[in-house]
Write an enzyme that holds these catalytic residues in place. Structure first.
Site, short mmCIF file in Angstrom:
data_model
loop_
_atom_site.label_atom_id
_atom_site.label_comp_id
_atom_site.label_asym_id
_atom_site.label_seq_id
_atom_site.Cartn_x
_atom_site.Cartn_y
_atom_site.Cartn_z
CG MET A 25 -2.05 -1.04 1.08
SD MET A 25 -3.56 -0.61 1.95
CE MET A 25 -2.98 -0.42 3.62
CG LEU B 108 7.58 1.52 -0.82
CD1 LEU B 108 8.50 1.14 -1.97
CD2 LEU B 108 6.57 0.41 -0.56
CG HIS C 119 7.17 -2.04 2.10
ND1 HIS C 119 6.88 -0.91 2.83
CD2 HIS C 119 6.05 -2.80 2.11
CE1 HIS C 119 5.62 -0.96 3.24
NE2 HIS C 119 5.09 -2.10 2.83
CD GLU D 220 7.87 -15.62 8.05
OE1 GLU D 220 8.43 -15.35 9.13
OE2 GLU D 220 8.16 -16.62 7.37
CB VAL E 183 12.26 -5.82 8.44
CG1 VAL E 183 13.43 -4.84 8.61
CG2 VAL E 183 12.57 -6.83 7.34
NE ARG F 45 -2.70 1.85 10.04
CZ ARG F 45 -3.00 0.92 9.14
NH1 ARG F 45 -2.17 -0.10 8.97
NH2 ARG F 45 -4.11 1.00 8.43
#
Length: 520
Positions: A27, A30, A34, A154, A182, A193
């Site tokens: 979304m 980044l 990502h 994950e 990460v 966020r």
């Protein structure tokens, strides 16, 4: 890096691609998490070894935001996303608007509804339409992109479980690769966020990974009951000023609540910190993972299991070699392999050892004799089913195998591993092939070892007879465990079988819980 803004752009770009296509849906906004996905996508190779094309999508999906959630305020910065994606190795970035993805609007949209049991708990309890929105947009993107490999973090574990199930149920021809969470320097899982947190809120939010780490330490210290784990973590989070949505202990794949840590478990939580909703989790293990691989003789279990164990950093337990070694000993002592009364005394003070050689190969010894090669002889092959059928033999060797597996961290192959030896294994596979295919492989193995090679028809008849003997014996007959995955290997290269095992393992044991020793 190519920037694609319409479905027409994507289709034209897709037609030009000759390499395998790896896809990372996001979304936007980044961050390092990502970028790690993109780097992993660029580094992974398919069977041909050809470098892949890596496509990243940036699309803020309105379907997965509920009333009062942060759709309008969700961070967006396409210019920064382009720079970060290019730096991480993306080949192209697909940044469509809502009309491109949903041309008929939400009212004219065909929706994808995941199974209720997977979407109703954890985040689904507090965001009831969220996972329907996630599944709908991802399937829409997959039909447009048509990738060979889909990479997902994950960190969003419930989402990963749901998307794996949806892709499998729809029979889409792609692999899914989960990649570990990460984290930032303070332990907080990377999230778009996080950028909305003030310095004081960052200090509050750091209680989330710290609390999970403390819970994992408690489990290693012997605490296993869910009420104690969840209530203590909830108190810690609330004491830090976080508003708790949930703290739950669940089975990682069914997401059903657990009363205690047994095998692999997921401790998951969601909290509100300021205007941001943050999720995190940790995997808890009462012992290290176990993989049970069963199947008939000549299915190639030893070859692929040994390579799979080496790649995943698991100990390889060849239970078939144990039965073969005992059969060699019975024959050497001149006992009748079919006579349990003659075989049973030979089990007393039995010294049967499995060890790794300098080149990583498995060495087998019995009572001081190295029998690594001898146990593969036609004489041993012809008699091993008779010896293995005796109850006293199964009892003695099963007990030894279970003792080896107390700490876990191993992959075992044989005839009854998933049914009798390790019925609680994290992954059970029934590896098989047709009798004709196994006869062909057996002929190649005999020739390689320097033994006389009978006609293929004779070998096939021997294999069929042994299958009948193994599956009809009274003690621990060869059969597929109810929860085992059947893997038929006819026409599959060894690398393809190993990759299939890795994929099955990763569906059940995430990389966060068990990092691979050699690749993923």
């Amino acid at each position: 890096m190519d920037l694609l803004e319409t479905c027409q752009d994507l289709a034209a770009w897709r037609q030009q691609q000759q390499a395998p296509l790896h896809f990372v849906p996001t979304m936007g906004s980044l961050h390092e998490g990502h970028q790690q996905l993109i780097r992993r996508a660029a580094a992974l190779r398919q069977g041909s070894g050809q470098p892949p094309s890596v496509l990243l999508s940036v699309f803020v999906n309105p379907l997965q935001f509920g009333p009062g959630e942060d759709l309008e305020s969700y961070p967006r910065n396409l210019r920064s996303d382009i720079d970060l994606a290019a730096a991480a190795g993306a080949t192209a970035l697909f940044a469509p608007n809502v009309a491109e993805i949903y041309p008929r609007g939400e009212a004219g949209l065909t929706r994808v509804v995941p199974p209720l049991l997977l979407r109703q708990g954890l985040c689904g309890r507090h965001r009831p339409q969220h996972f329907e929105g996630v599944a709908t947009v991802v399937i829409r993107l997959l039909t447009l992109v048509r990738p060979d490999l889909l990479l997902l973090g994950e960190k969003d574990w419930q989402q990963l479980v749901i998307l794996r199930r949806v892709v499998a149920d729809l029979g889409l021809p792609l692999r899914i690769q989960g990649c570990p969470t990460v984290r930032e320097a303070d332990g907080l899982a990377c999230s778009s966020r996080n950028r909305r947190l003030s310095p004081s809120q960052r200090q509050q939010a750091a209680a989330l990974p710290a609390g999970l780490a403390a819970a994992a330490a408690q489990v290693r210290g012997g605490l296993s009951q869910a009420p104690a784990l969840t209530s203590q973590l909830a108190r810690q989070l609330e004491a830090a000023g976080l508003r708790v949505d949930y703290v739950e202990l669940v089975a990682p794949h069914s997401l059903e609540p657990l009363q205690q840590v047994q095998g692999l478990a997921l401790l998951a939580t969601a909290v509100h910190c300021g205007s941001s909703r943050l999720i995190d989790h940790c995997f808890l293990m009462s012992r290290l993972p176990i993989v049970a691989i069963d199947g008939p003789a000549g299915a190639g279990k030893s070859t692929v299991t040994r390579a799979f164990a080496r790649q995943m950093g698991l100990v390889y337990l060849d239970t078939g070699a144990m039965y073969r070694a005992l059969t060699w000993w019975v024959l050497r002592q001149g006992a009748d392999p079919a006579d349990a009364a003659a075989v049973e005394p030979l089990l007393l003070d039995l010294d049967l050892q499995l060890s790794a050689g300098g080149a990583g190969e498995q060495l087998v010894s019995i009572n001081g004799f190295d029998v690594t090669e001898a146990i593969r002889s036609p004489e041993v092959t012809a008699q091993v089913s008779l010896v293995a059928a005796h109850g006293c033999v199964r009892q003695a060797l099963t007990a030894q195998q279970q003792a080896m597996g107390l700490k876990g961290g191993l992959v075992a192959e044989g005839r009854d591993i998933g049914t009798a030896v390790f019925p609680d294994a994290e992954l059970k596979v029934f590896l098989t092939a047709t009798a004709a295919e196994r006869a062909r492989r057996r002929a190649q193995d005999l020739e390689r070892r320097g033994f006389e090679v009978p006609p293929l028809a004779e070998l096939e008849a021997q294999i069929a007879a042994r299958d009948h003997q193994d599956s009809s014996r009274e003690v621990a007959p060869l059969c597929q465990a109810e929860d085992a995955v059947e893997l038929v290997t006819d026409g599959m290269a060894i690398k393809a079988v190993i990759q299939a095992l890795v994929d099955l393992f990763r569906e059940r044991v995430p990389e966060e819980a068990w990092p691979a020793a050699n690749g993923v």
